[in-house]
Design a protein around this motif. Sequence first.
Motif, short mmCIF file in Angstrom:
data_model
loop_
_atom_site.label_atom_id
_atom_site.label_comp_id
_atom_site.label_asym_id
_atom_site.label_seq_id
_atom_site.Cartn_x
_atom_site.Cartn_y
_atom_site.Cartn_z
N ALA B 306 0.86 2.47 10.47
CA ALA B 306 1.01 1.02 10.24
C ALA B 306 0.41 0.62 8.90
CB ALA B 306 0.35 0.24 11.38
N GLN B 307 0.07 1.60 8.06
CA GLN B 307 -0.58 1.30 6.79
C GLN B 307 0.07 2.11 5.68
OE1 GLN B 307 -4.54 2.47 8.17
NE2 GLN B 307 -5.10 0.31 8.20
N LEU B 308 0.61 1.40 4.69
CA LEU B 308 1.25 2.07 3.57
C LEU B 308 0.22 2.50 2.50
CD1 LEU B 308 4.11 2.78 2.47
CD2 LEU B 308 4.03 0.63 1.21
N ALA B 309 -0.88 1.76 2.42
CA ALA B 309 -1.86 2.03 1.35
C ALA B 309 -2.54 3.37 1.59
CB ALA B 309 -2.89 0.91 1.32
N MET B 310 -2.43 4.27 0.61
CA MET B 310 -2.95 5.62 0.80
C MET B 310 -4.47 5.66 0.90
SD MET B 310 -0.75 7.98 1.43
CE MET B 310 -1.67 9.49 1.09
N ASN B 311 -5.18 4.69 0.32
CA ASN B 311 -6.63 4.74 0.51
C ASN B 311 -6.97 4.54 1.99
OD1 ASN B 311 -5.98 1.85 0.15
ND2 ASN B 311 -8.19 1.57 0.42
N ARG B 312 -6.15 3.74 2.69
CA ARG B 312 -6.40 3.55 4.12
C ARG B 312 -5.97 4.78 4.92
NH1 ARG B 312 -4.53 -2.68 5.32
NH2 ARG B 312 -5.31 -3.57 3.38
N VAL B 313 -4.94 5.45 4.44
CA VAL B 313 -4.52 6.69 5.08
C VAL B 313 -5.65 7.73 4.94
CG1 VAL B 313 -2.85 8.60 4.94
CG2 VAL B 313 -2.07 6.22 4.75
N ILE B 314 -6.25 7.74 3.78
CA ILE B 314 -7.37 8.66 3.53
C ILE B 314 -8.54 8.36 4.46
CG2 ILE B 314 -9.17 9.19 1.81
CD1 ILE B 314 -6.87 9.02 -0.33
N THR B 315 -8.94 7.09 4.56
CA THR B 315 -10.09 6.78 5.42
C THR B 315 -9.74 6.98 6.90
OG1 THR B 315 -9.58 4.40 5.31
CG2 THR B 315 -11.21 5.25 3.76
N MET B 316 -8.48 6.77 7.26
CA MET B 316 -8.09 7.04 8.65
C MET B 316 -8.16 8.54 8.93
SD MET B 316 -7.43 5.19 11.27
CE MET B 316 -6.68 3.66 10.73
N SER B 317 -7.85 9.36 7.94
CA SER B 317 -7.96 10.82 8.12
C SER B 317 -9.41 11.21 8.34
CB SER B 317 -7.44 11.55 6.88
OG SER B 317 -6.16 11.11 6.55
#
Lengths: 425, 425
Positions: B306-317
Amino acid sequence: MYSPTLSELKTLPHGALVLDEGGVLRDVLPHAPAGADAEVHDYGDALVMPSFVDMHLHAPQYPMLGMGMDLPLMDWLNTYTFRTEARFADADYARRTYRRLARELITGGTTRVCMFSSLHTDATLILMEELERAGVTGYVGKVNMDRNSGDALRETTEQSKRETLRWLDACADFRHIRPILTPRFTPSCTDDLMAWLGALAEERGLYVQSHLSENGGEIALVKELHPDCSQYWETYAKYGLWKDHTVMAHCVHSDAREREALRRHNVVVAHCAGSNINICSGVAPVRTMLDEGVWVTLGSDIAGGAQLAMNRVITMSIRASKILHMKTDGETAFLTVNEAYYLGSTAGHRYFGADGGFAVGQPLHAIVVDDSVFAEPVRPLDLRERFERSIYLMDPGAICAVWSDGRQVVGGAPVVPGKGDGNNN
Amino acid sequence: MYSPTLSELKTLPHGALVLDEGGVLRDVLPHAPAGADAEVHDYGDALVMPSFVDMHLHAPQYPMLGMGMDLPLMDWLNTYTFRTEARFADADYARRTYRRLARELITGGTTRVCMFSSLHTDATLILMEELERAGVTGYVGKVNMDRNSGDALRETTEQSKRETLRWLDACADFRHIRPILTPRFTPSCTDDLMAWLGALAEERGLYVQSHLSENGGEIALVKELHPDCSQYWETYAKYGLWKDHTVMAHCVHSDAREREALRRHNVVVAHCAGSNINICSGVAPVRTMLDEGVWVTLGSDIAGGAQLAMNRVITMSIRASKILHMKTDGETAFLTVNEAYYLGSTAGHRYFGADGGFAVGQPLHAIVVDDSVFAEPVRPLDLRERFERSIYLMDPGAICAVWSDGRQVVGGAPVVPGKGDGNNN
């Protein structure tokens, strides 16, 4: 739209909220009343819903948001947190930082808070001023901590008592922000101080907030400090701090007996999903608590949490509940988007006496979301879909107005004069 | 700052990147060279770091971002996803939607992608045009799916082949976007189509992307469809689709043998942590994969994510890895912020032949982050802290410039004429 209970989302397409002149909600109607002699705020096709309530956050940790996330809890506290909070001895720094925090809260749609300050009385009063100025309402606590706090952040028992009384005296000036007693957590407070705070809470009718069962190491330390208590919660109970409306952050490791003590005494859980994962504390059994009748609300817990925006706290709570759902092979139901919104909104407003979503008889707390800023959908969306998408994608840019305590404090809308305007009939 | 390997973050305070006239990086220097006869982009005290790479996302699911998150995978696919993708038969709708998606990607700092389109050839070409126009580079695939796709989204085997060839012919016109073969996943493709795609990949030297071992039900279905294959990956291998640089999204349930097949064939894992939690697929064993030498990258996987922003993808990882850390009582180390950034940046750039962070000899891909927009810190932060905070808090507003394929495509900076300018010495 609003969420009167955990399982319901009520929608009133082009409905109307009727407020009196003091901003108190008098009615929720399916249509704007015809011929009403009143000022009309017309938000068009935007979504109007109860605002967010952040039931646990540390204002003086705002400057360290998104830092130290790779550290274990005790290192994080000692090398980052206490040193950051110590900086709030500087009133000018506190003023600048808290003004920004208050603004970020209100533009993000958080109108009610239950918040920790630092131990500094002056900075705490500045925080309360800045929240009032921005339109944020709720409870703020000067922190009490007279042991185990490192060199940077220390008060003696006597100082802690004296400053608490000085702070409470000064709180009489605030209209929208009230004081709450805030022993940091059992390891930070001597028995003497805890007993004194318990007596003060009773004497002045004050609410209490603290932390409970966040982390294994913390629980072991509490056990060591209070060998007479078989469980963590009892260390608060023995000093009169465990009572109706006491707020306990985390409760990640609260077992059935501790959860029963939460329920029986109407103690409020502030669930902080993001923080609990960031600091590797665990995932609180929220579904179990709800099934048992425990009062659960949500907190951003900045800066253990790295996100101040409550819509992100809500979606993180959903994700945390899905972790438990998967862990139990689907046996434990995850939080639906509506349920998580209920926890981050209605369940929190209830702390302030406003229950049931839009609470008739209470000053309005609401946000207006312009979801036309999101991508064009493939077909017209129903209100349930618009609601879900807004919760997931809402950024401050999508919140076009915020009402707090009956006043519009962010944004605007075309005010359409009521029929009676101009001729005063 | 840049991350040449999984464990390193290199910082060059007030360092300089030297580009040639084509935007190819020629040197990384600790200081701007004195007296250089060149145009200088001076970003002051901002952070300059390699851009993000999104190795798995579905462009036609962009309109359903943040919706249907409470549904199980198969309902989600059948009631939401396929119907949403079907809308891209409309070229005008595709144009509007993909223009917006491309803009959101590039302003969020994602300069390279490995992306699924829908099965529509025309919409896929429009997507490629819009990505090029915005400055996003990478691979896009027209999806092949000739079975199990519901009524809304269907192509016959012959149509799928014919349209794939038509699409490949039209791809010759693009400079920054290249085609990648994209069988949706084994359940969506007949054996005939899979075999044809494998032969085509070999014949034309094309890369391949698909999905692998996301979900228990999916794995069982694959087993049923291919009783001769003992593991999911073999259904790709038997048609020549399992090879160097094949990208496989998810790999949540890949066991030791499947992970060994990933490593041995240099197949790339696109880890999609948020999506895997949203859809209750599980948490992929990223640390184990890294320890075993598997090539792991990150994907937003919108709209399971639900998040396109890769910095959020990184923190979700990072958060997902902390779930596994806790589950194993701390035995499995979580991803540090630098490690997760490496996966979302350097490990992805490597797919495009650019290794080691800022890759000398390659066109520059970089973002410039103005972290002065964040709250005033309590003391001057070191670069490691500024990096971490930026990864956690970065919103498009904090990204003041983006370089993609050697060109500045977002923002600007004062261009200081080089010494030689004006007198041409």
